[in-house]
Design an enzyme around this catalytic site. Structure first.
Site, PDB file in Angstrom:
ATOM      1  CE  LYS A 238      -3.457   2.569   2.677  1.00 34.82           C
ATOM      2  NZ  LYS A 238      -4.240   2.648   3.934  1.00 34.82           N
ATOM      3  CG  ASP A 243      -6.012   8.017   4.185  1.00 31.91           C
ATOM      4  OD1 ASP A 243      -6.854   8.592   3.465  1.00 31.91           O
ATOM      5  OD2 ASP A 243      -6.286   7.050   4.917  1.00 31.91           O
ATOM      6  CE  LYS A 250      -7.115   8.619   7.522  1.00 27.23           C
ATOM      7  NZ  LYS A 250      -7.614   7.415   8.218  1.00 27.23           N
ATOM      8  CG  ASP A 261      -2.362   5.161   4.902  1.00 26.65           C
ATOM      9  OD1 ASP A 261      -2.213   4.103   5.551  1.00 26.65           O
ATOM     10  OD2 ASP A 261      -3.451   5.489   4.406  1.00 26.65           O
ATOM     11  CG  ASP A 320     -10.357   7.039   6.177  1.00 28.44           C
ATOM     12  OD1 ASP A 320      -9.281   7.197   5.555  1.00 28.44           O
ATOM     13  OD2 ASP A 320     -10.420   6.987   7.421  1.00 28.44           O
ATOM     14  CD  GLU A 322      -6.998   5.179   1.995  1.00 26.37           C
ATOM     15  OE1 GLU A 322      -5.892   4.835   2.437  1.00 26.37           O
ATOM     16  OE2 GLU A 322      -7.990   5.388   2.740  1.00 26.37           O
ATOM     17  NE  ARG A 324     -10.977  -1.563   3.276  1.00 28.21           N
ATOM     18  CZ  ARG A 324     -11.565  -1.784   4.440  1.00 28.21           C
ATOM     19  NH1 ARG A 324     -12.701  -2.467   4.502  1.00 28.21           N
ATOM     20  NH2 ARG A 324     -11.044  -1.328   5.558  1.00 28.21           N
TER      21      ARG A 324
END
Length: 471
Positions: A238, A243, A250, A261, A320, A322, A324
């Site tokens: 990833k 993010d 968030k 992230d 959020d 995102e 996956r």
């Protein structure tokens, strides 16, 4: 650091290692005052400065400590005293430690010099620093030196990229680094921009990128060996550079930590550095779907239905979730276009795994019993631990959609790390030897070299050991 098989001269700097037991047996040979201040307990340090010699007494604790604990002790010792070490031939005394324990201690000495922004300015990174250890042959010391250099190169790169602030790791900056890394380490480098991703049908990845002011960078790095019939590893990391959560934004508290992230990607980068520098007899295909998750008028929206690379459709309930989405296309693209013996994805994916395990271990999911057991074993060996969680099909019911094949989250407030793993399983194209590692709680946290939370380097030594010793 140069490792030499010498032990026959006077030294101005000495590192002496003791367990509690070995100190008890030997303390009579030393100044009695030392025994009042040093007992060999783990991470205990005593410095004896004489006119001609500085001796560092280093405590290891109990005699049955595991190999990784030698690295832990060395990291703490190096962090605490790195400004005081002299660029002189240094004798390391520890008659009781074996080859592997010595290697771990050397790694720790070098890794303990890390800080951000990192430069290899410390003497441990230079051949001018000689560590003399007479217990092993020069041939074995040369092997240890090469292995330590490669793993330290990989882990410091992992930490440095994870620690960079968001404005210093835009997609073009990351890819400039990866392009240079590929050239240096004889890797094949391929990158797909937004236009090319659209042509290929990488819809899940593009849905996250569409809100960004920066072009997509779906990046592929390939390491190839000349050894015939070598095992091939597929790695997906990833790589969300920052993010915000997107439209499902968030909370502002602690959002600055979201520069972390890309922890899955940095672990993959570190492992690639190790494999290529060691010229391991394996093949590796690594995919890093590089983007940020931004808020803009173009950002994808809750209720959007997205078509992924493999044709499956995804109803977006939370922007959020995102990671996956980007991993889904990374996994399916790799599985459909490359033949791999092992498929692993790593991601700082869910708060669920953090709440479950904190910074103790990563969450492990696998559809292969042998791979699962091996990863757990290596996690224990490297102290980059993993705990297995189920992939039962009953969890699949929680992300079924009325308007698409799947929802990207469950509406239940439980088990999100399991839901995410079951979601990703839909994109491995029936690969029979896959593992998903959710490392959200362990890639970034409390460290000895920084006042605030920072990169731990988690995943590099885990992957390196797996790749090197997989049969």
């Amino acid at each position: 650091m140069k490792l030499l098989n010498k032990r026959n001269k006077n030294y101005t700097q000495v590192f002496e290692l003791f367990t509690e037991e070995s100190w008890t047996k030997n303390y009579k040979n030393y100044n009695k005052n030392i025994s009042l201040l040093f007992s060999g307990k783990k991470n205990e340090i005593f410095v004896e400065a004489k006119e001609e010699t500085i001796t560092y007494f280093i405590g290891l604790g109990k005699s049955d400590l595991q190999n990784f604990e030698f690295q832990q002790v060395a990291v703490k010792f190096s962090q605490a005293h790195k400004k005081n070490f002299l660029a002189v031939p240094t004798l390391l005394l520890a008659d009781f430690i074996n080859e592997k324990q010595f290697e771990e201690f050397v790694k720790g000495l070098v890794l303990g010099t890390y800080y951000y922004p990192f430069e290899k300015s410390h003497i441990f990174w230079s051949d001018k620093f000689e560590c003399h250890f007479g217990n092993l042959s020069q041939k074995k010391l040369d092997v240890i030196s090469n292995r330590a250099d490669a793993i330290c190169e990989g882990q410091t790169a992992c930490q440095d990229w994870l620690n960079k602030p968001a404005n210093l790791k835009r997609p073009n900056a990351v890819n400039a680094y990866l392009k240079n890394l590929a050239k240096k380490n004889q890797l094949k480098y391929t990158v797909f921009n937004r236009k090319k991703c659209h042509e290929l049908g990488l819809g899940a990845f593009l849905s996250v990128n569409q809100g960004s002011a920066y072009d997509a960078a779906f990046t592929i790095l390939e390491y190839k060996t000349t050894v015939k019939n070598a095992k091939t590893f597929g790695l997906v990391g990833k790589c969300v550079l920052f993010d915000t959560g997107g439209i499902s934004i968030k909370a502002s508290d602690n959002m600055h930590y979201m520069k972390s992230d890309m922890g899955g990607a940095t672990a993959v980068i570190g492992a690639l550095i190790y494999a290529s520098q060691m010229k391991l007899p394996v093949n590796i295909t690594a995919i890093l779907p590089i983007t940020d998750n931004a808020v803009s008028e173009n950002a994808y929206l809750p209720s959007d239905v997205i078509t992924a690379y493999n044709g499956k459709t995804i109803e977006v309930l939370n922007t959020d979730a995102e990671g996956r989405m980007t991993l889904a296309d990374g996994l399916s693209y790799l599985s459909k276009n490359y033949k791999t013996d092992v498929l692993i994805d790593l991601a700082t994916l869910t708060g669920s795994s953090v709440r479950m395990f904190g910074d103790t271990c990563g969450a492990l999911f696998s559809n292969n019993e042998n791979l699962k057991n091996l990863l757990i074993k290596i996690g224990d060996k490297t102290n980059q631990r993993l705990w297995n969680l189920p992939l039962w099909d009953i969890w699949k019911d929680d992300f079924q959609s009325d308007v698409a094949d799947f929802k990207n989250i469950s509406m239940k407030p439980i088990g999100d790390c399991i839901i995410a793993a079951k979601f990703l399983e839909e994109f491995i194209e029936d690969h029979s030897n896959w593992a998903h590692l959710d490392i959200a709680g362990v890639a970034f946290g409390n460290v000895g070299y920084a006042k605030d939370k920072a990169a731990t380097g988690y995943g590099v030594q885990l992957l390196a050991d797996l790749i090197e010793n997989y049969h």
